[in-house]
Design a protein around this motif. Structure first.
Motif, PDB file in Angstrom:
ATOM      1  N   PHE A 197       0.797  -1.144   0.018  1.00 35.82           N
ATOM      2  CA  PHE A 197       0.136  -0.118  -0.073  1.00 35.82           C
ATOM      3  C   PHE A 197       0.820   1.260   0.174  1.00 35.82           C
ATOM      4  CE2 PHE A 197      -3.343   2.840   1.888  1.00 35.82           C
ATOM      5  CZ  PHE A 197      -4.331   2.634   1.106  1.00 35.82           C
ATOM      6  N   PRO A 198       0.501   2.571  -0.653  1.00 36.58           N
ATOM      7  CA  PRO A 198       1.504   3.463  -0.713  1.00 36.58           C
ATOM      8  C   PRO A 198       1.911   3.969   0.321  1.00 36.58           C
ATOM      9  CG  PRO A 198      -0.329   3.499  -2.349  1.00 36.58           C
ATOM     10  CD  PRO A 198      -0.755   2.252  -1.434  1.00 36.58           C
ATOM     11  N   TYR A 199       1.345   3.918   1.594  1.00 35.64           N
ATOM     12  CA  TYR A 199       1.609   4.540   2.657  1.00 35.64           C
ATOM     13  C   TYR A 199       3.084   3.767   3.188  1.00 35.64           C
ATOM     14  CZ  TYR A 199      -2.552   7.186   2.367  1.00 35.64           C
ATOM     15  OH  TYR A 199      -3.573   7.938   1.891  1.00 35.64           O
ATOM     16  N   GLY A 200       3.282   2.311   2.803  1.00 37.14           N
ATOM     17  CA  GLY A 200       4.273   1.722   3.313  1.00 37.14           C
ATOM     18  C   GLY A 200       5.537   1.961   2.558  1.00 37.14           C
ATOM     19  N   ARG A 201       5.368   2.687   1.451  1.00 36.61           N
ATOM     20  CA  ARG A 201       6.634   2.961   0.633  1.00 36.61           C
ATOM     21  C   ARG A 201       6.755   4.469   1.048  1.00 36.61           C
ATOM     22  NH1 ARG A 201       4.703   2.822  -4.825  1.00 36.61           N
ATOM     23  NH2 ARG A 201       2.738   2.948  -4.430  1.00 36.61           N
ATOM     24  N   PRO A 202       8.257   4.753   1.267  1.00 39.35           N
ATOM     25  CA  PRO A 202       8.816   6.008   1.631  1.00 39.35           C
ATOM     26  C   PRO A 202       8.543   7.131   0.490  1.00 39.35           C
ATOM     27  CG  PRO A 202      10.760   4.521   1.306  1.00 39.35           C
ATOM     28  CD  PRO A 202       9.349   3.775   1.084  1.00 39.35           C
ATOM     29  N   ALA A 203       7.933   8.274   0.837  1.00 38.12           N
ATOM     30  CA  ALA A 203       7.725   9.497  -0.030  1.00 38.12           C
ATOM     31  C   ALA A 203       9.001   9.845  -0.781  1.00 38.12           C
ATOM     32  CB  ALA A 203       6.916  10.335   0.564  1.00 38.12           C
ATOM     33  N   GLU A 204      10.145   9.814  -0.057  1.00 35.28           N
ATOM     34  CA  GLU A 204      11.415  10.109  -0.204  1.00 35.28           C
ATOM     35  C   GLU A 204      12.059   9.300  -1.341  1.00 35.28           C
ATOM     36  OE1 GLU A 204      13.429  12.998   0.540  1.00 35.28           O
ATOM     37  OE2 GLU A 204      11.609  13.607   1.594  1.00 35.28           O
ATOM     38  N   GLY A 205      11.733   7.909  -1.224  1.00 30.43           N
ATOM     39  CA  GLY A 205      12.468   7.001  -2.131  1.00 30.43           C
ATOM     40  C   GLY A 205      13.527   6.265  -1.600  1.00 30.43           C
ATOM     41  N   ASP A 206      14.212   5.535  -2.440  1.00 29.67           N
ATOM     42  CA  ASP A 206      15.408   4.869  -1.824  1.00 29.67           C
ATOM     43  C   ASP A 206      16.526   4.904  -3.213  1.00 29.67           C
ATOM     44  OD1 ASP A 206      15.373   2.075  -3.285  1.00 29.67           O
ATOM     45  OD2 ASP A 206      13.279   2.284  -2.191  1.00 29.67           O
ATOM     46  N   PRO A 207      17.565   4.847  -2.685  1.00 29.66           N
ATOM     47  CA  PRO A 207      18.618   4.911  -4.049  1.00 29.66           C
ATOM     48  C   PRO A 207      18.369   3.977  -5.038  1.00 29.66           C
ATOM     49  CG  PRO A 207      19.834   4.777  -1.625  1.00 29.66           C
ATOM     50  CD  PRO A 207      18.473   4.330  -1.480  1.00 29.66           C
ATOM     51  N   GLU A 208      18.124   2.500  -4.879  1.00 29.81           N
ATOM     52  CA  GLU A 208      17.878   1.634  -6.026  1.00 29.81           C
ATOM     53  C   GLU A 208      16.640   2.036  -6.885  1.00 29.81           C
ATOM     54  OE1 GLU A 208      16.815  -3.133  -6.524  1.00 29.81           O
ATOM     55  OE2 GLU A 208      17.191  -2.247  -4.312  1.00 29.81           O
ATOM     56  N   ALA A 209      15.649   2.430  -5.964  1.00 29.89           N
ATOM     57  CA  ALA A 209      14.380   2.753  -6.878  1.00 29.89           C
ATOM     58  C   ALA A 209      14.549   4.036  -7.743  1.00 29.89           C
ATOM     59  CB  ALA A 209      13.178   3.045  -6.004  1.00 29.89           C
ATOM     60  N   ILE A 210      15.296   5.063  -6.977  1.00 27.47           N
ATOM     61  CA  ILE A 210      15.357   6.438  -7.634  1.00 27.47           C
ATOM     62  C   ILE A 210      16.373   6.054  -9.254  1.00 27.47           C
ATOM     63  CG2 ILE A 210      16.566   8.566  -7.751  1.00 27.47           C
ATOM     64  CD1 ILE A 210      13.713   8.273  -6.723  1.00 27.47           C
ATOM     65  N   GLY A 211      17.364   4.931  -8.788  1.00 26.66           N
ATOM     66  CA  GLY A 211      18.169   4.809  -9.791  1.00 26.66           C
ATOM     67  C   GLY A 211      17.699   4.201 -11.084  1.00 26.66           C
ATOM     68  N   LYS A 212      16.543   3.648 -10.931  1.00 21.59           N
ATOM     69  CA  LYS A 212      15.705   3.049 -12.204  1.00 21.59           C
ATOM     70  C   LYS A 212      14.902   4.302 -12.873  1.00 21.59           C
ATOM     71  CE  LYS A 212      14.883  -1.121  -9.607  1.00 21.59           C
ATOM     72  NZ  LYS A 212      13.722  -1.943  -9.069  1.00 21.59           N
ATOM     73  N   ALA A 213      14.881   5.422 -12.389  1.00 19.88           N
ATOM     74  CA  ALA A 213      13.930   6.475 -12.923  1.00 19.88           C
ATOM     75  C   ALA A 213      14.737   7.074 -14.237  1.00 19.88           C
ATOM     76  CB  ALA A 213      13.504   7.459 -11.938  1.00 19.88           C
ATOM     77  N   ASP A 214      13.779   7.282 -15.253  1.00 20.17           N
ATOM     78  CA  ASP A 214      14.566   8.149 -16.426  1.00 20.17           C
ATOM     79  C   ASP A 214      13.495   9.142 -16.699  1.00 20.17           C
ATOM     80  OD1 ASP A 214      12.364   7.105 -17.709  1.00 20.17           O
ATOM     81  OD2 ASP A 214      13.338   5.539 -18.507  1.00 20.17           O
ATOM     82  N   PHE A 215      13.940  10.128 -17.589  1.00 19.25           N
ATOM     83  CA  PHE A 215      13.200  11.088 -17.719  1.00 19.25           C
ATOM     84  C   PHE A 215      11.742  11.035 -18.407  1.00 19.25           C
ATOM     85  CE2 PHE A 215      14.203  10.396 -22.071  1.00 19.25           C
ATOM     86  CZ  PHE A 215      13.472  11.204 -23.157  1.00 19.25           C
ATOM     87  N   ALA A 216      11.347   9.775 -18.923  1.00 16.04           N
ATOM     88  CA  ALA A 216      10.155   9.379 -19.316  1.00 16.04           C
ATOM     89  C   ALA A 216       9.138   9.560 -18.311  1.00 16.04           C
ATOM     90  CB  ALA A 216       9.962   8.253 -20.472  1.00 16.04           C
ATOM     91  N   ASP A 217       9.748   8.909 -17.408  1.00 17.19           N
ATOM     92  CA  ASP A 217       8.709   8.674 -15.956  1.00 17.19           C
ATOM     93  C   ASP A 217       8.443   9.815 -15.306  1.00 17.19           C
ATOM     94  OD1 ASP A 217       9.117   5.854 -15.923  1.00 17.19           O
ATOM     95  OD2 ASP A 217      11.291   5.864 -15.267  1.00 17.19           O
ATOM     96  N   LEU A 218       9.384  10.915 -15.551  1.00 16.33           N
ATOM     97  CA  LEU A 218       9.022  12.044 -15.018  1.00 16.33           C
ATOM     98  C   LEU A 218       7.981  12.856 -15.756  1.00 16.33           C
ATOM     99  CD1 LEU A 218      12.401  13.375 -13.751  1.00 16.33           C
ATOM    100  CD2 LEU A 218      10.629  12.157 -12.398  1.00 16.33           C
ATOM    101  N   VAL A 219       8.083  12.788 -17.244  1.00 18.12           N
ATOM    102  CA  VAL A 219       7.118  13.404 -18.173  1.00 18.12           C
ATOM    103  C   VAL A 219       5.911  12.782 -17.846  1.00 18.12           C
ATOM    104  CG1 VAL A 219       6.632  13.613 -20.409  1.00 18.12           C
ATOM    105  CG2 VAL A 219       8.908  14.026 -19.809  1.00 18.12           C
ATOM    106  N   PHE A 220       5.592  11.558 -17.733  1.00 20.91           N
ATOM    107  CA  PHE A 220       4.276  11.007 -17.365  1.00 20.91           C
ATOM    108  C   PHE A 220       3.709  11.444 -16.259  1.00 20.91           C
ATOM    109  CE2 PHE A 220       1.981   7.346 -15.528  1.00 20.91           C
ATOM    110  CZ  PHE A 220       0.881   7.467 -16.523  1.00 20.91           C
ATOM    111  N   LEU A 221       4.463  11.432 -15.275  1.00 23.80           N
ATOM    112  CA  LEU A 221       4.022  11.941 -13.635  1.00 23.80           C
ATOM    113  C   LEU A 221       3.866  13.297 -13.854  1.00 23.80           C
ATOM    114  CD1 LEU A 221       3.680  10.666 -10.706  1.00 23.80           C
ATOM    115  CD2 LEU A 221       5.716  11.859 -10.309  1.00 23.80           C
ATOM    116  N   GLN A 222       4.480  14.171 -14.440  1.00 16.08           N
ATOM    117  CA  GLN A 222       4.131  15.480 -14.456  1.00 16.08           C
ATOM    118  C   GLN A 222       2.934  15.615 -14.904  1.00 16.08           C
ATOM    119  OE1 GLN A 222       5.751  17.818 -17.359  1.00 16.08           O
ATOM    120  NE2 GLN A 222       5.749  19.793 -16.173  1.00 16.08           N
TER     121      GLN A 222
END
Length: 452
Positions: A190-215
């Motif tokens: 459930f979303p509240y069990g995942r840190p809003a700040e994220g973690d190094p491994e999860a953020i390391g997977k993100a690319d600009f397409a993910d940000l464009v979609f979220l925005q």
């Protein structure tokens, strides 16, 4: 009656007095009710509110006593919408929009103010304070980040490297680790069990397409609100907002969510070993109520009381989270959980002392309730704050006066009822233990039943 003139006169006089008395009482009641209503209305100064064609809502208060002008923008969706496996994506997007190496310095050095970025599971909020003569510059700068943010491979890489470095440093903080692990155990995926700040491994997977979609999905004008408070003319402020925020794109419709509801958590005490830290840290977590719940004010008053108890009696902290869908209590203390012994020296009782349950099951006193409720009332009426007005829209609460009525109507019985219901929920019990740290037994806990 005609045969007794005196009796007739007395009866008529009595009826006239009764009618006058009833009328007076009715008029007095109406006047008191009107005065109470007026007093309640006057507690909250109404802003000048306008809605732009792109759906953006803007509230402006002029307060000539303030030296700084507050300019806040809240997007009414938060990190709960981060894709699973890419937690911290909204926080990463905020870093692209307001780069730490330039944006903060601009507000401090050029505008003589400050800038803060807050990302929670429920919202993204940008808060600035500037001198009145720099208000227009602040509006221009902030609006550009929402309207024309450059999301490219280059800006994404810079922001991602910065965030990964930050998260790698915070990952070595045993307190942050303990908080995140306890909430993950309480809520699961459930979303509240995942840190809003994220973690190094999860953020390391993100690319600009993910940000464009979220925005494009959540950072839209019709999903946001602007609040301005300070010594600035409301008409001027609204013209500035229209000019600079008017080009912010509108969303495509209601933001759908497909969250998997959490299952009941495992209540068995769990130990997490680390190669850093100096002493054991214990966390107890339990589900509470959401911000949208009718029991919110009772739960908030309860939290205020228990926080004082935890600090004074146990030298511990209690964090209460009231999110959009669910809420939680997170008890933070030093030491580790331990088994209590029975009166029979040959029998070990597996029941573990639970200080959070102890706090919840000890009834709130009338004095504690009144002090906590009065504090909440003062906080609600002390003055206009962006958060109070933002919350009305983020959590779809309705009118501010109606919320204040609910607070005033909250009783001690309401608080006791909420405490009883929370105490029946399953508790998560987690200890982060450094491998080379000192061992702390349950005997060191003055509240442990085994010492009584």
């Amino acid at each position: 009656m005609a045969g007794n003139p005196l009796r007739f006169v007395l009866t008529l006089t009595f009826r006239m007095q009764s009618t006058i008395l009833k009328t007076s009482v009715t008029v007095a009641f109406i006047m008191v009710s009107a005065l109470c209503a007026f007093a309640q209305e006057s507690i909250f100064s109404k802003p000048r509110t306008e809605k732009l064609l792109n759906g953006l809502t803007a509230h402006v208060w002029q307060d000539k006593k303030l030296e700084k002008v507050k300019l806040d923008v809240r997007v009414h969706s938060g990190a709960a919408f981060d894709p699973q496996g890419k937690e911290g994506l909204l926080k990463l997007l905020s870093e692209v929009m307001f780069p730490s190496d330039t944006a903060y310095g601009y507000f401090e050095d050029e505008l003589g103010g400050s800038l803060k970025v807050a990302v929670t599971h429920d919202y993204l909020q940008i808060s600035a304070e500037v001198s009145p003569d720099k208000f227009l510059d602040a509006v221009e700068f902030m609006s550009a980040a929402f309207r024309n943010v450059e999301i490219s491979k280059e800006t994404t890489t810079l922001a991602r490297d910065f965030r990964v470095k930050q998260l790698e440093e915070s990952a070595k903080n045993p307190a942050i680790l303990a908080d995140n692990e306890a909430l993950a155990r309480l809520w699961g995926v459930f979303p509240y069990g995942r840190p809003a700040e994220g973690d190094p491994e999860a953020i390391g997977k993100a690319d600009f397409a993910d940000l464009v979609f979220l925005q494009g999905r959540i950072v839209n004008a019709d999903n946001s609100t602007v609040v301005v408070i300070g010594n600035v003319d409301p008409g001027f402020a609204h013209r500035a907002i229209k000019r600079y925020f008017g080009g912010w794109h509108k969303g495509t419709g209601k933001i759908a969510s497909n969250f998997t509801l959490p299952e009941k958590p495992d209540t068995a005490p769990v130990l997490v070993n680390t190669d850093f830290g100096k002493e054991p840290l214990r966390r107890l977590a339990v589900e509470s109520v959401s911000r949208k719940s009718d029991d919110y004010f009772a739960a908030k008053i309860l939290c205020d009381v228990l926080q004082k108890r935890a600090s004074k009696e146990m030298k511990s902290d209690l964090e209460c989270r009231f999110n959009y869908l669910r809420g939680s209590m997170l008890f933070k203390t030093l030491g580790a959980s331990g088994n209590s012994l029975s009166d029979d020296p040959g029998v070990t009782v597996t029941k573990v002392y639970n200080p959070l349950l102890d706090l919840l099951t000890r009834p709130v006193t009338k004095e504690e309730f009144e002090a906590a409720r009065n504090s909440e009332v003062v906080g609600y009426t002390a003055g206009n704050t962006p958060e109070v007005w933002f919350d009305l829209e983020t959590y779809e609460l309705g009118k501010l006066q109606d919320q204040f009525k609910k607070l005033q109507a909250t009783t001690l019985e309401n608080v006791l009822g909420v405490a009883s219901r929370i105490a029946k929920n399953p508790f998560v019990d987690l200890t982060v233990m450094p491998l080379e740290g000192p061992s702390i037994s349950s005997d060191t806990d003055p509240k442990d039943p085994s010492r009584r």
